[in-house]
Structure formats: structure tokens, C-alpha cells
Motif scaffolding. Structure first.
Motif, short mmCIF file in Angstrom:
data_model
loop_
_atom_site.label_atom_id
_atom_site.label_comp_id
_atom_site.label_asym_id
_atom_site.label_seq_id
_atom_site.Cartn_x
_atom_site.Cartn_y
_atom_site.Cartn_z
N PHE A 297 1.48 2.65 4.54
CA PHE A 297 0.86 2.47 3.23
C PHE A 297 0.95 1.01 2.79
O PHE A 297 -0.05 0.39 2.40
N ASP A 298 2.16 0.45 2.86
CA ASP A 298 2.39 -0.89 2.32
C ASP A 298 1.84 -2.00 3.21
O ASP A 298 1.23 -2.96 2.73
N LYS A 299 2.06 -1.87 4.53
CA LYS A 299 1.73 -2.97 5.43
C LYS A 299 0.31 -2.92 5.97
O LYS A 299 -0.17 -3.93 6.50
N ILE A 300 -0.34 -1.78 5.85
CA ILE A 300 -1.72 -1.68 6.32
C ILE A 300 -2.67 -1.56 5.13
O ILE A 300 -3.47 -2.47 4.87
N TYR A 301 -2.57 -0.47 4.39
CA TYR A 301 -3.53 -0.24 3.32
C TYR A 301 -3.41 -1.25 2.18
O TYR A 301 -4.39 -1.92 1.83
#
Length: 371
Positions: free
Chosen positions: A169-173
Motif C-alpha cells: 500500500f505505502d511503497k507502491i500505491y
């Protein structure tokens, strides 16, 4: 890999399958769009047969100034390379890339009418169930907790699954959205996402969220900004918007709407699995509020049947009597037993230490002081 095997099975040899991973350091020279286009064309030597070209992580290709037009601001990027390759009649081109540069709106704009967009969704429950390697009885529990991201099936415990989903969630989206749109106020973006995470399936609109910021937070966020952020989440395939339909008027109602996550596991990870724990506790409470006959209650409490009837008769034990028979509930019996406990619950070692320390507290005596 699966599609590669499929092509081999239908008679396509490896010489006509071109694969290039642009996130591999061995291929960094092809992050130059001119080098990339030249390299792919050099492999297409057979004009009579179809070539299948797979380019992975296309967003790694840089945008550079056009070397043939040094006096203007024109640039060359991966879009130019793809449009050029698509004009080769014996090339079937497949491209994957990060959400930050390959969002659906961009694809529709740049390649309108020239290709197809394939949306790869998380696993459905049916797909998840068939791939689930553990006890199938736990498949639904794991699915509605951790969602349908395929890699989830390779992790064995909650800690690893939770870390994977939070990092995803944090590092991609989120990183994709903030880098693409050059978001400066990431706090507001996070807050809006948290609000939507907690209100999945509830009617909401941008004005309501904006009013919440105005009344609760120290900084205002306009309804226009909220709408813009929500659109970014939808473009990045984080959220889906469900519009209300007026059956009588046969038209969509503009607002309010409902928003759902593309994957339930991502939503639960965003909430730190808090709501799942609350649901589990509620289920435990509901499971304990089950009706019991007098005989079942006597066995459960180990009170003689005659004594139990006597206590029921004088109203000592909580029960209902809708007809000729008493009905008791397990959770109410537990409360009654606890209230009538003669001996206190044994203290833990930590609690005993606290009691001992508290009993030895005293005010300092000056006579004990020495120079």
C-alpha cells in the motif's frame, strides 16, 4: 511465464518471443527510448511470422530531449517507442508498468483505438479457494482478512501477511500517487484515505469529508481537493466508485456515492486490521448469547437440577419463561456466576507484585536519615 508456455504449446518458438525486463540492471541501456526501439527492431528479422514482444516495467524508460531537434523542447519517451512498434504488422506487443505512469486514463489517451487494456484484478474467492494450500475450512477467513493478492498465499503467518500488504500500500500505491501528482500535503491524502477506509459501503461525498476536516482538523481541505484525491485513488485502482441509480427517474444520482476498495486485504491493512478484531470480538459475544434449557444450564454451571429450579423460582438466576419452560442464556449465566463468586480470582504474578509494593509504601521518617 504462463503466456510464454502457452505460446510454445501453440507452436510459437522462443526465437519469436521477445521478453525484456527494464527493471533488470542488465538492461539499463534500454531505458533510453532510442536504444530500446532500435534493439527490439533488430530482433525482428523474420517478416513472414508474428513476433510477440513483452516489455515489463516500461515506466523505467526515461524521457529525453529529441536529439534531432536540439533547438526545440520536444522530448522522446516510452510512448513514442510503443507507438512505433505498434505500426509493425507482425508484432504483437504487451506492456506492463507501474501505476504512477501507466494509469488507465493515460493508456486511453495515448493509445486510444490502437490497443486493448487488460485489467488484472486480485483473486476472486473462487480462485483463492482453489489455490489455497491449507485447511480449506480457513480459506474464507483468510480471504476476507487478507484479500486476494496472489502473493499472500506464500506467507504463513499474520505478521508476514500484514507487512506485505502495508508495504504494498505505502511503497507502491501511495508512492505512485504522490510521485505522479507531486503531492505536497501527504497528510491530507492519508487522512482522506483513512476516512474512506472506515466508511466502506456508506454513502459519502466530498463536501461531507471536507466538513469533517473543517470541524476536526486544524487545516481546511476544500471539497474540490477531496474530489481530486478520490479520483487519483480510483485511477490507481485503489478504490472503485459505486453510483446510486434512481430507478424511477432512470438517471444516476450525482451524490452521495459509495466507495469500495479493489482488495479487502489492502483496506484491512490500512486500518491495521482493527475492524477485523472488533468483528471477531462481536462474533464471540454473539456466540455466547445462546439459549439453554434448564438441563443444559445445570450441566454448564454444575448446579444440581433441583437447586437450579429453586433459584429460578425465586428469581435468583436470570432467565425468561416465554411459555411453560425456562430459557437461560450462557452470557447471562456467566455474569451471574461471576457476581456470586465467593473466592476472588487468583492474581497473576505481576498483580501480586503490584499489591505487595503498594502495601509497603510509607512516608520517609526523618529519624532514619543520617548525615
Amino acid at each position: 511465464e504462463i503466456y510464454h508456455q502457452y505460446l510454445n504449446q501453440i507452436g510459437v518458438d522462443d526465437a519469436h518471443i521477445i521478453e525484456l525486463s527494464l527493471d533488470d540492471d542488465m538492461n539499463i541501456r534500454y531505458r533510453n527510448p532510442l536504444e530500446l526501439g532500435q534493439y527490439i527492431r533488430s530482433l525482428i528479422v523474420d517478416k513472414s511470422n508474428m513476433y510477440y514482444v513483452f516489455l515489463d516495467e516500461i515506466q523505467k524508460v526515461a524521457t529525453i530531449p529529441n536529439p534531432y531537434l536540439p533547438d526545440c523542447d520536444e522530448t522522446v519517451g516510452f510512448v513514442d517507442v510503443l507507438l512505433g512498434l505498434m505500426k509493425i504488422k507482425n508484432v504483437d506487443l504487451y506492456v506492463t508498468g507501474s501505476n504512477s505512469k501507466m494509469l488507465s486514463s493515460d493508456i486511453l489517451t495515448e493509445f486510444r483505438g490502437r490497443g486493448d487494456e487488460i485489467k488484472v484484478n486480485p483473486l476472486s474467492y473462487s480462485e483463492f479457494y482453489h489455490a489455497y494450500g491449507n485447511d480449506k475450512r480457513h480459506a474464507w477467513r483468510d480471504y476476507f482478512t487478507y484479500g486476494g493478492m496472489p502473493l499472500i498465499l506464500s506467507y504463513a503467518n499474520h505478521e508476514d501477511k500484514s507487512k506485505y500488504l502495508k508495504d504494498l500500500f505505502d511503497k507502491i500505491y501511495i508512492d505512485d500517487i504522490t510521485s505522479r501528482h507531486k503531492v505536497k500535503d501527504k497528510g491530507a491524502l492519508d487522512d482522506i484515505l483513512n476516512i474512506l477506509s472506515s466508511s466502506v459501503g456508506s454513502l459519502t461525498n466530498a463536501k461531507k469529508i471536507s466538513d469533517t476536516f473543517r470541524s476536526v482538523s486544524n487545516y481546511p481541505v476544500s471539497a474540490e481537493t477531496v474530489n481530486k484525491y478520490i479520483d487519483w485513488f480510483i485511477d490507481a485502482f485503489v478504490l472503485y466508485r459505486a453510483q446510486r441509480y434512481d430507478v424511477k427517474g432512470r438517471k444516476y444520482i450525482g451524490s452521495p456515492m459509495k466507495y469500495y476498495f479493489s482488495d479487502i486485504g489492502l483496506r484491512n491493512a490500512r486500518l491495521n486490521f482493527r475492524q477485523q478484531e472488533e468483528n471477531r470480538k462481536q462474533q464471540v459475544r454473539e456466540n455466547r448469547h445462546k439459549p439453554m434449557t434448564v438441563e443444559e444450564a445445570a450441566e454448564y454451571t454444575r448446579i444440581p437440577l433441583g437447586t437450579l429450579y429453586m433459584k429460578l423460582g425465586d428469581g435468583t438466576i436470570p432467565a425468561t419463561k416465554p411459555g411453560k419452560r425456562y430459557v437461560l442464556y450462557q452470557d447471562e449465566l456467566d455474569k451471574w456466576l461471576e457476581a456470586n463468586r465467593k473466592n476472588p480470582i487468583p492474581l497473576t504474578d505481576e498483580e501480586q507484585n503490584s499489591v505487595i509494593l503498594a502495601s509497603h509504601k510509607r512516608k520517609p521518617n526523618k529519624s532514619d536519615w543520617h548525615d
